[in-house]
Design a protein around this motif. Structure first.
Motif, short mmCIF file in Angstrom:
data_model
loop_
_atom_site.label_atom_id
_atom_site.label_comp_id
_atom_site.label_asym_id
_atom_site.label_seq_id
_atom_site.Cartn_x
_atom_site.Cartn_y
_atom_site.Cartn_z
N ARG A 10 1.32 -0.84 0.11
CA ARG A 10 -0.26 -0.09 -0.11
C ARG A 10 0.61 1.41 0.42
O ARG A 10 0.63 2.17 -0.83
CB ARG A 10 -0.69 -0.31 1.68
CG ARG A 10 -2.08 -0.61 0.68
CD ARG A 10 -3.14 -0.48 1.80
NE ARG A 10 -3.71 1.10 2.41
CZ ARG A 10 -3.94 1.43 3.76
NH1 ARG A 10 -4.05 0.66 4.85
NH2 ARG A 10 -4.61 2.95 3.35
N ALA A 11 1.71 1.32 0.50
CA ALA A 11 2.86 2.13 1.14
C ALA A 11 3.16 2.77 -0.54
O ALA A 11 3.57 4.14 -1.05
CB ALA A 11 4.53 1.97 1.84
N VAL A 12 3.82 1.45 -1.14
CA VAL A 12 4.16 1.63 -2.28
C VAL A 12 3.96 2.37 -3.35
O VAL A 12 3.73 3.20 -4.30
CB VAL A 12 5.10 0.62 -3.30
CG1 VAL A 12 5.51 0.89 -4.49
CG2 VAL A 12 6.33 0.37 -1.84
N GLN A 13 2.61 1.99 -3.91
CA GLN A 13 0.97 2.26 -4.55
C GLN A 13 0.99 4.17 -4.02
O GLN A 13 0.41 4.57 -5.03
CB GLN A 13 -0.08 1.79 -4.18
CG GLN A 13 0.05 0.42 -4.50
CD GLN A 13 -1.24 -0.54 -4.39
OE1 GLN A 13 -2.28 -0.13 -3.77
NE2 GLN A 13 -0.71 -1.86 -5.00
N ALA A 14 1.59 4.25 -2.88
CA ALA A 14 0.85 5.29 -2.29
C ALA A 14 1.51 6.66 -2.31
O ALA A 14 1.59 7.83 -1.77
CB ALA A 14 0.41 5.58 -0.98
N GLY A 15 3.17 6.37 -3.15
CA GLY A 15 3.70 7.34 -3.76
C GLY A 15 5.18 7.47 -2.32
O GLY A 15 5.33 7.92 -2.50
N VAL A 16 4.84 6.26 -1.39
CA VAL A 16 5.65 6.77 -0.50
C VAL A 16 7.33 6.61 -1.20
O VAL A 16 7.43 5.45 -1.81
CB VAL A 16 5.10 5.65 0.56
CG1 VAL A 16 6.58 5.46 2.43
CG2 VAL A 16 3.95 6.40 1.48
N GLN A 17 8.19 7.24 -0.11
CA GLN A 17 9.25 7.36 -0.50
C GLN A 17 10.75 6.12 0.41
O GLN A 17 11.40 5.77 -0.39
CB GLN A 17 10.04 8.13 -0.46
CG GLN A 17 9.51 9.38 -1.98
CD GLN A 17 8.48 10.23 -1.47
OE1 GLN A 17 8.12 10.38 -0.50
NE2 GLN A 17 7.95 10.51 -2.53
N GLY A 18 9.79 6.14 1.44
CA GLY A 18 10.82 5.29 2.33
C GLY A 18 10.11 4.42 3.44
O GLY A 18 9.17 4.70 3.87
N TYR A 19 10.26 3.27 4.04
CA TYR A 19 9.46 2.26 4.64
C TYR A 19 10.64 1.70 5.78
O TYR A 19 10.91 0.86 5.31
CB TYR A 19 9.39 1.64 4.05
CG TYR A 19 7.38 0.28 4.50
CD1 TYR A 19 6.11 1.28 3.98
CD2 TYR A 19 8.07 -0.28 5.32
CE1 TYR A 19 5.49 0.66 5.21
CE2 TYR A 19 6.93 -1.00 5.81
CZ TYR A 19 5.95 -0.36 5.82
OH TYR A 19 4.30 -1.31 6.47
#
Length: 201
Positions: free
Chosen positions: A92-101
């Protein structure tokens, strides 16, 4: 200077992060927020360069905030800090354009490096999270996820059908497919596996 907003519902951890980041010459902590809704308001009003954000928070989760920011076209980079290595959260984070996890137990110097890399256009993900996600890909279709999300709110198949403008039989088929893919006996078990265990919803 990299202007940073810290979003974390635990006040002590929020304070510790702020103190840690203030030690860096090129960082400035310009604000803090304790829940997702407050975070969104602060991002709009303060316009930070980067937001360090927890996932599990009151009102709106960090992933909900990231998805809302993407829809609003807000120009603020995001690094998720989490204790949860659930593969669906990373997806979900990748799909939402999050740059770091990153996981919260990363060394502090790793966090500072990650912030600088993300601000230079890079991406940062904890290795454990990448391998966990690769081992457990989400088998559910978008429609199956949609139906399960509504089932999680307590809706029965008739209500779900009306809400999605589908027939009762079609909804039953989607639920049956989801149960089979998740190896779940019923709706509650399917929701528990997909949402709580895997983070796919």
């Amino acid at each position: 200077m990299i202007r940073i907003l810290i979003v974390e519902d635990q006040r002590m951890l929020r304070g510790a992060l702020a103190s840690l980041l203030d030690l860096e010459d090129d960082f400035e902590v310009i604000g803090e927020a304790g829940n997702g809704e407050e975070a969104l308001q602060r991002i709009i009003s303060l316009q930070p360069d980067l937001c360090l954000m927890d996932i599990e928070m009151p009102v709106m989760s960090g992933l909900d905030v990231a998805e809302r920011m993407q829809r609003l076209g807000l120009n603020c980079r995001i690094i998720i800090l989490t204790t949860f290595a659930r593969p669906g959260f990373l997806e979900r984070a990748v799909q939402a354009g999050v740059q770091g996890y990153l996981l919260k137990d990363e060394p502090s110097d790793r966090l500072a490096e990650a912030i600088r890399r993300v601000m230079n256009g890079g991406r940062e993900v904890s290795p454990e999270l990448v391998f966990g996600a690769a081992k457990s890909l989400n088998p559910l279709t978008e429609r199956e996820k949609e139906v399960l999300k509504l089932a999680a709110t307590g809706m029965n198949a008739n209500h779900i059908a009306a809400s999605l403008h589908l027939s009762y039989g079609t909804v039953r088929n989607y639920l049956s497919e989801a149960f089979a893919k998740l190896d779940a006996k019923n709706r509650m078990e399917a929701v528990a596996i997909a949402a709580e265990e895997k983070g796919w919803l």
